[in-house]
Scaffold this active site. Structure first.
Site, mmCIF file in Angstrom:
data_model
loop_
_atom_site.group_PDB
_atom_site.id
_atom_site.type_symbol
_atom_site.label_atom_id
_atom_site.label_comp_id
_atom_site.label_asym_id
_atom_site.label_seq_id
_atom_site.Cartn_x
_atom_site.Cartn_y
_atom_site.Cartn_z
ATOM 1 N N ARG A 51 -1.087 7.672 -11.312
ATOM 2 C CA ARG A 51 0.020 7.783 -12.266
ATOM 3 C C ARG A 51 0.240 6.498 -13.061
ATOM 4 N NH1 ARG A 51 4.427 9.262 -8.068
ATOM 5 N NH2 ARG A 51 3.293 7.486 -7.252
ATOM 6 N N LYS A 149 -8.692 11.418 5.356
ATOM 7 C CA LYS A 149 -7.903 11.806 6.506
ATOM 8 C C LYS A 149 -6.450 11.389 6.274
ATOM 9 C CE LYS A 149 -7.203 8.278 9.778
ATOM 10 N NZ LYS A 149 -7.323 7.640 11.056
ATOM 11 N N HIS A 241 -11.503 10.398 15.134
ATOM 12 C CA HIS A 241 -12.565 9.424 15.411
ATOM 13 C C HIS A 241 -13.132 9.561 16.833
ATOM 14 C CE1 HIS A 241 -11.326 7.807 11.694
ATOM 15 N NE2 HIS A 241 -10.324 7.086 12.133
ATOM 16 N N LYS A 336 -3.290 0.270 19.803
ATOM 17 C CA LYS A 336 -3.035 -0.847 18.897
ATOM 18 C C LYS A 336 -2.500 -2.033 19.680
ATOM 19 C CE LYS A 336 -2.316 1.673 14.679
ATOM 20 N NZ LYS A 336 -3.502 1.091 14.040
HETATM 21 P P1 NAP Z 1 -1.803 4.272 -1.231
HETATM 22 O O1 NAP Z 1 -2.136 2.821 -1.251
HETATM 23 O O2 NAP Z 1 -0.375 4.688 -1.053
HETATM 24 O O3 NAP Z 1 -2.358 4.892 -2.575
HETATM 25 C C1 NAP Z 1 -1.994 6.160 -3.026
HETATM 26 C C2 NAP Z 1 -2.607 6.400 -4.389
HETATM 27 O O4 NAP Z 1 -2.188 7.683 -4.837
HETATM 28 C C3 NAP Z 1 -2.184 5.393 -5.418
HETATM 29 O O5 NAP Z 1 -3.274 5.085 -6.237
HETATM 30 C C4 NAP Z 1 -1.131 6.152 -6.228
HETATM 31 O O6 NAP Z 1 -1.115 5.598 -7.505
HETATM 32 C C5 NAP Z 1 -1.711 7.552 -6.183
HETATM 33 N N1 NAP Z 1 -0.730 8.606 -6.404
HETATM 34 C C6 NAP Z 1 0.439 8.799 -5.766
HETATM 35 N N2 NAP Z 1 1.076 9.889 -6.241
HETATM 36 C C7 NAP Z 1 0.268 10.406 -7.193
HETATM 37 C C8 NAP Z 1 0.363 11.519 -8.053
HETATM 38 N N3 NAP Z 1 1.406 12.346 -8.039
HETATM 39 N N4 NAP Z 1 -0.652 11.765 -8.888
HETATM 40 C C9 NAP Z 1 -1.718 10.947 -8.948
HETATM 41 N N5 NAP Z 1 -1.880 9.878 -8.149
HETATM 42 C C10 NAP Z 1 -0.879 9.604 -7.293
HETATM 43 O O7 NAP Z 1 -2.616 5.050 -0.110
HETATM 44 P P2 NAP Z 1 -4.022 4.642 0.517
HETATM 45 O O8 NAP Z 1 -3.778 3.745 1.682
HETATM 46 O O9 NAP Z 1 -4.949 4.187 -0.543
HETATM 47 O O10 NAP Z 1 -4.507 6.029 1.137
HETATM 48 C C11 NAP Z 1 -5.077 7.065 0.348
HETATM 49 C C12 NAP Z 1 -5.573 8.169 1.276
HETATM 50 O O11 NAP Z 1 -6.570 7.619 2.128
HETATM 51 C C13 NAP Z 1 -4.506 8.747 2.199
HETATM 52 O O12 NAP Z 1 -4.783 10.086 2.437
HETATM 53 C C14 NAP Z 1 -4.695 7.963 3.495
HETATM 54 O O13 NAP Z 1 -4.244 8.683 4.602
HETATM 55 C C15 NAP Z 1 -6.207 7.814 3.484
HETATM 56 N N6 NAP Z 1 -6.687 6.679 4.273
HETATM 57 C C16 NAP Z 1 -6.391 5.396 3.904
HETATM 58 C C17 NAP Z 1 -6.870 4.337 4.644
HETATM 59 C C18 NAP Z 1 -6.590 2.922 4.246
HETATM 60 O O14 NAP Z 1 -7.163 2.038 4.864
HETATM 61 N N7 NAP Z 1 -5.773 2.646 3.262
HETATM 62 C C19 NAP Z 1 -7.671 4.572 5.773
HETATM 63 C C20 NAP Z 1 -7.968 5.888 6.123
HETATM 64 C C21 NAP Z 1 -7.476 6.930 5.354
HETATM 65 P P3 NAP Z 1 0.098 5.707 -8.517
HETATM 66 O O15 NAP Z 1 1.328 5.265 -7.790
HETATM 67 O O16 NAP Z 1 -0.344 4.827 -9.614
HETATM 68 O O17 NAP Z 1 0.156 7.129 -8.910
#
Ligand code: NAP
Length: 488
Positions: A51, A149, A241, A336
């Site tokens: 967004r 996930k 996992h 953890k």
């Molecule tokens: P995050 O940092 O909160 O990022 C979320 C992303 O989604 C942001 O780019 C946000 O950008 C976008 N977003 C939110 N609402 C949106 C909408 N309505 N339309 C379009 N884009 C939208 O989350 P994350 O940690 O990267 O995790 C992403 C996914 O990966 C999740 O399912 C999480 O469970 C999984 N995951 C993450 C990790 C990790 O290490 N981070 C590890 C395993 C799995 P804007 O605010 O600019 O829209």
């Protein structure tokens, strides 16, 4: 030894959530490393979508930052970075509305390249994204979607999500990520088991006393408190996992190293798992760390819920009811704020049936330990004679194979995410979870969690920096066994 890099076909990868934490820490730096390695063809494009109002130039700056901060220690030239950035675009989009979809549709028009859409957003948006891709004509037969996930929080929600995705995409277009499956050693587990004559004849209850799987983390819940407190270690780690590791270690040899052949065998393992009895499982919750000048918060402080009953630690014993494994327990443990960061599978063989060296020599057993992180490698403990003139005394020594040492630096460089993304582009689903596997894993996990809820179970407190609550040791001691020490 330098590994051979085979380029994939040119692709367009749209990263929904392209501004998020996962994209910046893993996906973008990983793609850059594959670009530098020559695996991502120069005609490919990576399109960030979220967004936040940014233009492509602004997004490229974010990508450079992400590479600098999370790219790890690898060398590249300014030209390589410039060329990679030339392949990066950005388009603002809202998964929950129509804003931006026409622009994305325009960007993706008729390029004749592999098309993949990475759902790196909150799981609440997975279904929305699938639906909108279809509405805007991007869900054609060749498109692939990569789904992060967690995949559901129980059987019902996972089933519903599978059904939603199946409305718009075929199973062979859906790549459900479990990044543990992308780890070098996890694949090596299959190579070791099915590429050697040495192990497979012994790989059963007749020769193996028990198997341990430990995934220990030193970090706490960090910034993920809100999500984690609704999930807990069972949902966050065990259902996916640890279950995947258990499947790979226990499955029958597939006929071929092909996606459905491997996944069929994994599914059989999950379906053969016994329910876990309440006294075969221990939940824990970490306490605040004392002693250090900077006090680390307790689990409850970290998630801001003084009465939280969510577990940050699980240890359990389970059995696989089939011919191969009847009688061999599998012990799973994850948590953890433990004493070290370490993921390890330990296969403990039975003692030799009879010692020809007399009682003084002691009883010995071989232990095969497969280390996933850090320091990926495999160690086999073998019994030899203690050197010297002290008589026939036996000691256990490790036959050690550290991949970094054996294969050189190149082997260390490929992160799980970059390997998995390249597999998506190759159209190879072997290392991705199939819908029925995920549901079967939830079907096994759900009654455990429901049992805790029904009993109002309170996790046992454990000290930060320990190996978890002592009850977990008791679980082993009762069986006359002990956990492998959690070492870095
Ligand atoms: P995050 O940092 O909160 O990022 C979320 C992303 O989604 C942001 O780019 C946000 O950008 C976008 N977003 C939110 N609402 C949106 C909408 N309505 N339309 C379009 N884009 C939208 O989350 P994350 O940690 O990267 O995790 C992403 C996914 O990966 C999740 O399912 C999480 O469970 C999984 N995951 C993450 C990790 C990790 O290490 N981070 C590890 C395993 C799995 P804007 O605010 O600019 O829209």
């Amino acid at each position: 030894m330098v590994s051979r890099v085979i380029p994939v076909d040119p692709f367009d990868l749209v990263i929904f959530g392209g501004t998020g934490d996962l994209a910046q820490r893993k996906i973008l730096p990983g793609l850059f490393r594959r670009f530098v390695a020559g695996q991502m063809p120069a005609e490919s494009r990576v399109i960030g979508a979220a967004r936040t109002e940014l233009d492509s130039a602004g997004y490229r700056e974010m990508v450079v930052e992400a590479i600098r901060e999370f790219g790890g220690d690898f060398t590249y030239t300014d030209k390589q970075l410039k060329d990679f950035l030339g392949r990066i675009e950005y388009t603002p989009i809202d998964a929950l509305g129509d804003a931006g979809w026409a622009d994305l549709q325009e960007l993706m028009k008729g390029k004749g390249r592999t098309e993949a859409y990475y759902f790196s957003v909150s799981p609440a948006l997975f279904g929305e994204l699938a639906e909108r891709l279809q509405q805007w004509g991007m869900a054609d037969r060749d498109a692939r979607i990569v789904v992060e996930k967690p995949f559901g929080r129980d059987l019902e929600s996972a089933h519903a999500l599978n059904a939603t995705l199946a409305t718009y995409f075929n199973e062979d277009q859906i790549y459900r990520i479990d990044h543990y499956l992308g780890k070098e050693t996890v694949q090596n587990l299959m190579a070791v088991r099915f590429g050697n004559m040495l192990f497979e004849p012994l790989w059963n209850a007749q020769f193996i006393d028990h198997i341990q799987i430990t995934v220990a983390e030193t970090v706490g819940v960090g910034g993920r408190g809100e999500y984690y407190d609704k999930a807990g270690a069972m949902r966050d780690m065990v259902q996916n996992h640890l279950m995947q590791l258990l499947c790979l270690i226990a499955m029958e040899p597939p006929a071929r190293f092909a996606p459905d052949a491997v996944r069929d065998e994994k599914l059989k393992v999950i379906r053969a798992l016994d329910p876990v009895l309440p006294h075969h499982i221990v939940r824990g919750q970490y306490l605040a760390e004392t002693g250090n000048e900077e006090k680390m918060p307790s689990y409850r402080e970290a998630v801001g819920a003084p009465r939280s009953r969510t577990e940050s630690f699980v240890a359990l014993k389970t059995h696989i009811s089939n011919w191969r494994w009847a009688g061999t327990p599998f012990y799973l443990r994850t948590g953890k704020r433990l004493s070290a960061r370490s993921s390890e599978i330990t296969v403990v063989f039975k003692e030799t049936p009879h010692s020809i060296f007399g009682e003084d020599a002691g009883r010995h057993r071989n232990v095969l330990s497969i280390r996933l992180q850090p320091n990926e490698g495999i160690t086999l403990g073998v019994t030899i004679k203690e050197p010297g003139p002290g008589g026939m005394r036996l000691i256990d020594v490790p036959l050690d194979m550290s991949f970094a040492e054996a294969l050189g630096q190149d082997a260390e460089q490929v992160d799980a995410y970059e390997r998995l993304i390249m597999d998506v582009m190759r159209g190879n689903q072997t290392l991705f979870m199939r819908g029925d596997e995920v549901e079967a894993a939830w079907a096994w996990t759900d009654p455990i969690i429901q049992g805790w809820e029904a009993r109002n179970d309170v996790p046992k407190p454990y000290d930060s920096g320990s190996a978890g609550p002592d009850y977990a040791n008791e679980l082993m001691r009762r069986d006359g066994r002990e956990w492998r020490e959690v070492t870095p």
